[in-house]
Write an enzyme that holds these catalytic residues in place. Structure first.
Site, PDB file in Angstrom:
ATOM      1  N   VAL A   1       0.843  -1.195   0.000  1.00  0.00           N
ATOM      2  CA  VAL A   1       0.000   0.000   0.000  1.00  0.00           C
ATOM      3  C   VAL A   1       0.884   1.254   0.000  1.00  0.00           C
ATOM      4  O   VAL A   1       0.568   2.244  -0.665  1.00  0.00           O
ATOM      5  CB  VAL A   1      -0.964   0.013   1.216  1.00  0.00           C
ATOM      6  N   CYS A   2       1.991   1.203   0.699  1.00  0.00           N
ATOM      7  CA  CYS A   2       2.874   2.372   0.851  1.00  0.00           C
ATOM      8  C   CYS A   2       3.275   3.012  -0.481  1.00  0.00           C
ATOM      9  O   CYS A   2       3.161   4.228  -0.625  1.00  0.00           O
ATOM     10  CB  CYS A   2       4.109   2.014   1.665  1.00  0.00           C
ATOM     11  N   PRO A   3       3.733   2.250  -1.478  1.00  0.00           N
ATOM     12  CA  PRO A   3       4.138   2.915  -2.713  1.00  0.00           C
ATOM     13  C   PRO A   3       2.974   3.593  -3.438  1.00  0.00           C
ATOM     14  O   PRO A   3       3.163   4.612  -4.098  1.00  0.00           O
ATOM     15  CB  PRO A   3       4.761   1.802  -3.562  1.00  0.00           C
TER      16      PRO A   3
ATOM     17  N   LEU B   1       2.597   6.946  -1.546  1.00  0.00           N
ATOM     18  CA  LEU B   1       3.725   7.838  -1.789  1.00  0.00           C
ATOM     19  C   LEU B   1       3.723   8.350  -3.227  1.00  0.00           C
ATOM     20  O   LEU B   1       4.075   9.505  -3.480  1.00  0.00           O
ATOM     21  CB  LEU B   1       5.039   7.140  -1.448  1.00  0.00           C
TER      22      LEU B   1
END
Length: 187
Positions: free
Chosen positions: A46-48, A51
């Site tokens: 999920v992070c990328p 970001l």
């Protein structure tokens, strides 16, 4: 989450920004609006997406005098490696702060106890270093940069227009409210 209207605590960290390692302190944050965007870890799922969404809106934020700092407990070396290998992360122009000691993550009270990873936390800090907004979501719930932009605009509006507040779903240019006894029970 008793951090609203408190001043950010001292920190010093090394980050990765546009091909270079940079040192950032709490003093560097003062003088402009800042977003601290905490996420669990590099090389995740999920992070990328979050970001990258923020990276797609970075120029707009810069135009609003807002600096962005993404923060995880990874090192600045890991941030560089991720930036160099991921197409989504390769778009990032803002500073990716490494916080392996957990100082910043603990300062913003988003450290997962016993795990060493940050929760998904978003904080808006005003030019005086005071936290004006915070949001923390669970691991699987990604954030939306468009909604963050709306909230930044509202915070900046309120800061520059004492005595006015922005109602729900307020968008730039729409009507605001001036709280008074006359409004009680009429909204």
């Amino acid at each position: 989450m008793g951090l609203i209207n408190t001043t950010i605590k001292p920190f010093k960290a090394t980050g990765f920004k546009q091909g270079k390692f940079v040192d950032v302190t709490d003093a560097d944050v003062k003088g402009k609006w800042s977003i601290f965007f905490f996420y669990p870890a590099d090389f995740t799922f999920v992070c990328p997406t979050e970001l990258e969404d923020l990276a797609d809106n970075y120029d707009t934020l810069q135009g609003m005098n807002v600096e962005v700092y993404s923060v995880s407990t990874d090192t600045h070396f890991s941030h560089k490696a991720w930036h160099d290998t991921s197409p989504a992360i390769g778009k990032i122009k803002y500073t990716m702060l490494g916080d392996p000691s957990g100082v910043i993550t603990n300062n913003f009270d988003v450290m997962r106890e016993g795990i060493g990873l940050a929760d998904r936390g978003t904080f808006l800090v005003d030019p005086d270093g005071v936290i004006q907004f915070c949001e923390v979501t669970a691991e699987g719930i990604g954030r939306n940069a468009s909604e963050l932009l709306r909230k930044v605009k509202a915070a900046q509006y309120v800061a520059s227009h004492p005595g006015e507040v922005c109602p729900a779903k307020w968008e730039e240019g729409e009507k605001t409210l001036a709280p008074s006894l006359d409004l009680v029970g009429k909204i």
